[in-house]
Design an enzyme around this catalytic site. Structure first.
Site, PDB file in Angstrom:
ATOM      1  CE  LYS A  36      -4.956 -26.755  19.749  1.00 46.70           C
ATOM      2  NZ  LYS A  36      -3.968 -27.405  19.251  1.00 46.70           N
ATOM      3  CE1 TYR A  96      -5.219 -30.404  21.552  1.00 46.25           C
ATOM      4  CE2 TYR A  96      -3.629 -28.767  22.592  1.00 46.25           C
ATOM      5  CZ  TYR A  96      -4.048 -29.705  21.472  1.00 46.25           C
ATOM      6  OH  TYR A  96      -3.065 -30.090  20.724  1.00 46.25           O
ATOM      7  CG  LEU A 104      -5.652 -28.041  14.254  1.00 46.74           C
ATOM      8  CD1 LEU A 104      -6.888 -28.438  14.636  1.00 46.74           C
ATOM      9  CD2 LEU A 104      -4.581 -27.527  15.449  1.00 46.74           C
ATOM     10  CD  GLU A 138      -1.635 -31.554  10.954  1.00 48.84           C
ATOM     11  OE1 GLU A 138      -1.919 -30.291  11.414  1.00 48.84           O
ATOM     12  OE2 GLU A 138      -2.494 -32.161  11.645  1.00 48.84           O
TER      13      GLU A 138
HETATM   14  N1  PMP Z   1      -1.271 -28.996  13.573  1.00 52.10           N
HETATM   15  C1  PMP Z   1      -1.224 -29.662  14.595  1.00 52.10           C
HETATM   16  C2  PMP Z   1      -1.818 -31.204  14.652  1.00 52.10           C
HETATM   17  C3  PMP Z   1      -1.241 -28.938  16.199  1.00 52.10           C
HETATM   18  O1  PMP Z   1      -1.294 -29.782  17.028  1.00 52.10           O
HETATM   19  C4  PMP Z   1      -1.129 -27.759  16.042  1.00 52.10           C
HETATM   20  C5  PMP Z   1      -0.955 -26.861  17.272  1.00 52.10           C
HETATM   21  N2  PMP Z   1      -2.062 -26.799  18.087  1.00 52.10           N
HETATM   22  C6  PMP Z   1      -1.060 -26.871  14.648  1.00 52.10           C
HETATM   23  C7  PMP Z   1      -1.052 -27.720  13.472  1.00 52.10           C
HETATM   24  C8  PMP Z   1      -1.000 -25.488  14.668  1.00 52.10           C
HETATM   25  O2  PMP Z   1      -1.929 -24.769  15.092  1.00 52.10           O
HETATM   26  P1  PMP Z   1      -1.963 -23.241  15.670  1.00 52.10           P
HETATM   27  O3  PMP Z   1      -1.139 -22.477  14.882  1.00 52.10           O
HETATM   28  O4  PMP Z   1      -3.443 -22.900  16.149  1.00 52.10           O
HETATM   29  O5  PMP Z   1      -0.873 -23.595  17.155  1.00 52.10           O
END
Ligand code: PMP
Length: 288
Positions: free
Chosen positions: A151, A36, A208, A183
């Protein structure tokens, strides 16, 4: 918040959400076999759409999944949903799964049509309570699988971790593996040292690669801020002068407390505030 009626996209059709249907044999439902993206919408425009498309392609590739839509088609669908739902500020959720097939651990034939679903969600992004007040964080042992760089829709552990953090009076969880912060439950984590250095975990299979992380680090570089991409311990975070997280829907969100320890002066720090302002201004300019 209750469900509000909206127009959603399912496999080529725009439908009222109550009319949308997915097979019970869908592998997203049975195996969490799907990926996603969440793209923010400000002033009715998409934030960093290219970044989200690039990461979507990477996630699909890592899982040997295909998608029959190209980036231009994805952009058209996103824009159509913004228009049909009169969305000014909020998010667009996109999910692609390996499609419906008899339940089997073996993947279905490669020509099985994927499932593509998109929907909008209204959300105040600029006037965020958490950004104004600052987040209270609880650390939780990171028990996710070993490919957090993909993701996937397999979000049960992050959901459990957030619930655990909330049960302990926090707003969100920071996940910890071997004493080091990986994270947040759905965001990337940062601390700021006394000399102003921003520290955030380096990219690997453990986190991620946030689209917001990339853009915010670029803003920090332009502002001549010092950045270290490396793991940091919970102890180091507790002694930091500032902390914050980044995500597509949270932008830059300050952290004011971790595990009962006040961070800095217990209010949003100046680094986080400046990065939030600059990031929002840059993204607004570049939105499509
Ligand atoms: N880490 C994780 C585990 C996440 O789910 C997200 C949000 N999708 C992020 C980091 C931040 O990613 P982004 O800045 O692309 O939203």
């Amino acid at each position: 918040m209750g469900l509000t009626m909206r127009i959603v996209y399912v496999n080529g059709d725009y439908l009222a959400d109550t009319e949308a249907k997915i097979s019970i044999f869908d592998r997203g439902f049975l195996f969490a076999d799907g990926v996603y993206e969440v793209t923010s919408v400000l002033d009715g425009k998409l934030i960093d759409f290219t970044g989200h498309c690039t990461r979507l392609r990477r996630s699909l590739g890592e899982l040997h999944m295909s998608l029959s839509l190209d980036d231009d088609q994805l952009l058209s669908i996103h824009r159509e949903l913004v228009t049909r739902n009169a969305l000014v500020e909020g998010l667009i959720y996109l999910q692609v799964t390996r499609g419906a097939a008899d339940r089997d651990f073996v993947f279905p034939p490669a020509d099985t049509p994927e499932t593509v679903v998109l929907f909008t969600q209204e959300k105040p992004l600029i006037d965020s309570m958490l950004a104004a007040r600052g987040q209270v964080i609880r650390t939780v042992e990171d028990q996710r699988w070993g490919r957090c760089d993909i993701k996937t829709v397999q979000l049960l552990f992050p959901s459990l971790a957030k619930m655990e953090a909330k049960a302990q009076g926090g707003d969100d969880a920071w996940l910890v593996r071997d004493g080091f912060v990986t994270e947040g439950s759905s965001n990337n984590a940062y601390i700021v040292l006394a000399d102003g250095t921003i520290v955030t975990r380096d990219l690997s299979h453990s986190i991620l690669s946030g689209i917001t992380r990339k853009a915010v680090l670029e803003c920090a570089r332009k502002l001549q801020m010092k950045i270290e991409e490396r793991p940091f311990t919970v102890e180091e975070a507790l002694g930091a002068v500032e902390a914050f997280s980044t995500s597509a829907s949270g932008f830059v969100s300050p952290v004011i407390e971790i595990d009962g320890h006040t961070i800095g002066e217990g209010k949003p720090g100046s680094t986080a505030r400046q990065l939030r302002e600059v990031y929002i201004a840059e993204m607004r300019k570049a939105a499509i």
